[in-house]
Design a protein around this motif. Structure first.
Motif, PDB file in Angstrom:
ATOM      1  N   UNK A 178       0.813  -1.225  -0.083  1.00 15.28           N
ATOM      2  CA  UNK A 178       0.008   0.046  -0.117  1.00 15.28           C
ATOM      3  C   UNK A 178       0.916   1.416  -0.067  1.00 15.28           C
ATOM      4  N   UNK A 179       1.914   1.255   0.721  1.00 21.07           N
ATOM      5  CA  UNK A 179       2.825   2.277   0.818  1.00 21.07           C
ATOM      6  C   UNK A 179       3.572   2.657  -0.430  1.00 21.07           C
ATOM      7  N   UNK A 180       3.973   1.471  -1.057  1.00 21.04           N
ATOM      8  CA  UNK A 180       4.614   1.643  -2.468  1.00 21.04           C
ATOM      9  C   UNK A 180       3.678   2.119  -3.587  1.00 21.04           C
ATOM     10  N   UNK A 181       2.404   1.552  -3.478  1.00 21.27           N
ATOM     11  CA  UNK A 181       1.181   2.105  -4.459  1.00 21.27           C
ATOM     12  C   UNK A 181       1.093   3.679  -4.297  1.00 21.27           C
ATOM     13  N   UNK A 182       1.146   3.977  -3.001  1.00 21.95           N
ATOM     14  CA  UNK A 182       1.027   5.457  -2.827  1.00 21.95           C
ATOM     15  C   UNK A 182       2.070   6.363  -3.509  1.00 21.95           C
ATOM     16  N   UNK A 183       3.402   5.874  -3.227  1.00 25.39           N
ATOM     17  CA  UNK A 183       4.505   6.479  -3.648  1.00 25.39           C
ATOM     18  C   UNK A 183       4.336   6.575  -5.180  1.00 25.39           C
ATOM     19  N   UNK A 184       4.104   5.161  -5.750  1.00 25.57           N
ATOM     20  CA  UNK A 184       4.018   5.359  -7.117  1.00 25.57           C
ATOM     21  C   UNK A 184       2.803   6.175  -7.920  1.00 25.57           C
ATOM     22  N   UNK A 185       1.945   6.219  -6.940  1.00 23.56           N
ATOM     23  CA  UNK A 185       0.818   7.150  -7.405  1.00 23.56           C
ATOM     24  C   UNK A 185       1.103   8.662  -7.379  1.00 23.56           C
ATOM     25  N   UNK A 186       2.087   8.828  -6.617  1.00 22.40           N
ATOM     26  CA  UNK A 186       2.383  10.276  -6.401  1.00 22.40           C
ATOM     27  C   UNK A 186       2.972  11.047  -7.586  1.00 22.40           C
ATOM     28  N   UNK A 187       3.917  10.088  -8.179  1.00 23.45           N
ATOM     29  CA  UNK A 187       4.576  10.689  -9.245  1.00 23.45           C
ATOM     30  C   UNK A 187       5.659  11.636  -8.982  1.00 23.45           C
ATOM     31  N   UNK A 188       6.106  11.791  -7.747  1.00 25.92           N
ATOM     32  CA  UNK A 188       6.835  13.007  -7.294  1.00 25.92           C
ATOM     33  C   UNK A 188       7.973  12.173  -6.053  1.00 25.92           C
ATOM     34  N   UNK A 189       8.696  11.088  -6.563  1.00 21.00           N
ATOM     35  CA  UNK A 189       9.401  10.627  -5.650  1.00 21.00           C
ATOM     36  C   UNK A 189      10.754  10.782  -5.909  1.00 21.00           C
ATOM     37  N   UNK A 190      11.543  11.172  -4.727  1.00 21.76           N
ATOM     38  CA  UNK A 190      12.753  11.241  -5.103  1.00 21.76           C
ATOM     39  C   UNK A 190      13.690   9.817  -4.933  1.00 21.76           C
ATOM     40  N   UNK A 191      14.765   9.891  -5.612  1.00 25.30           N
ATOM     41  CA  UNK A 191      15.654   8.550  -5.616  1.00 25.30           C
ATOM     42  C   UNK A 191      15.683   7.998  -4.320  1.00 25.30           C
ATOM     43  N   UNK A 192      15.814   8.689  -3.263  1.00 22.41           N
ATOM     44  CA  UNK A 192      16.049   8.181  -2.010  1.00 22.41           C
ATOM     45  C   UNK A 192      14.996   7.359  -1.426  1.00 22.41           C
ATOM     46  N   UNK A 193      13.721   8.035  -1.780  1.00 23.78           N
ATOM     47  CA  UNK A 193      12.688   7.543  -1.267  1.00 23.78           C
ATOM     48  C   UNK A 193      12.185   6.215  -2.186  1.00 23.78           C
ATOM     49  N   UNK A 194      12.361   6.260  -3.510  1.00 23.25           N
ATOM     50  CA  UNK A 194      12.336   5.004  -4.203  1.00 23.25           C
ATOM     51  C   UNK A 194      13.392   3.919  -3.840  1.00 23.25           C
ATOM     52  N   UNK A 195      14.478   4.195  -3.489  1.00 21.90           N
ATOM     53  CA  UNK A 195      15.585   3.227  -2.945  1.00 21.90           C
ATOM     54  C   UNK A 195      14.948   2.613  -1.690  1.00 21.90           C
ATOM     55  N   UNK A 196      14.385   3.300  -0.467  1.00 20.79           N
ATOM     56  CA  UNK A 196      13.806   2.998   0.485  1.00 20.79           C
ATOM     57  C   UNK A 196      12.484   2.021   0.239  1.00 20.79           C
ATOM     58  N   UNK A 197      12.008   2.488  -0.846  1.00 22.09           N
ATOM     59  CA  UNK A 197      10.649   1.629  -1.024  1.00 22.09           C
ATOM     60  C   UNK A 197      10.964   0.411  -1.639  1.00 22.09           C
TER      61      UNK A 197
END
Length: 56
Positions: free
Chosen positions: A27-46
Motif C-alpha cells: 500500500x505504501x509503495x502504491x501511494x508512492x508510485x501514484x504520487x509521481x513525485x518521488x525522490x531517488x532516496x524514497x524510491x530506494x527505501x521503498x
C-alpha cells in the motif's frame, strides 16, 4: 529506479497469502508510485522495504 520499483510492485502484489506487513508495504509503495513525485532516496527505501517484507 522508479521502473524497478514498479516492476517489483507488479510482481509482488499478486503473491497469495500475504501478511499484514506485506500488505502495508504494498500500500505504501502504491501511494508512492501514484504520487509521481518521488525522490531517488524514497524510491530506494521503498525497494528495500518491499524486499524486506517479502524476504527477497
Amino acid at each position: 529506479m522508479l521502473d524497478m520499483l514498479q516492476q517489483l510492485y507488479q510482481e509482488l502484489r499478486f503473491v497469495p497469502g500475504k501478511t499484514l506487513q506485506q500488505c502495508y508495504a504494498l500500500n505504501e509503495v502504491a501511494y508512492l508510485l501514484g504520487s509521481g513525485n518521488a525522490s531517488a532516496g524514497l524510491v530506494r527505501m521503498a525497494i528495500d522495504y518491499l524486499q524486506a517484507a517479502f524476504g527477497k
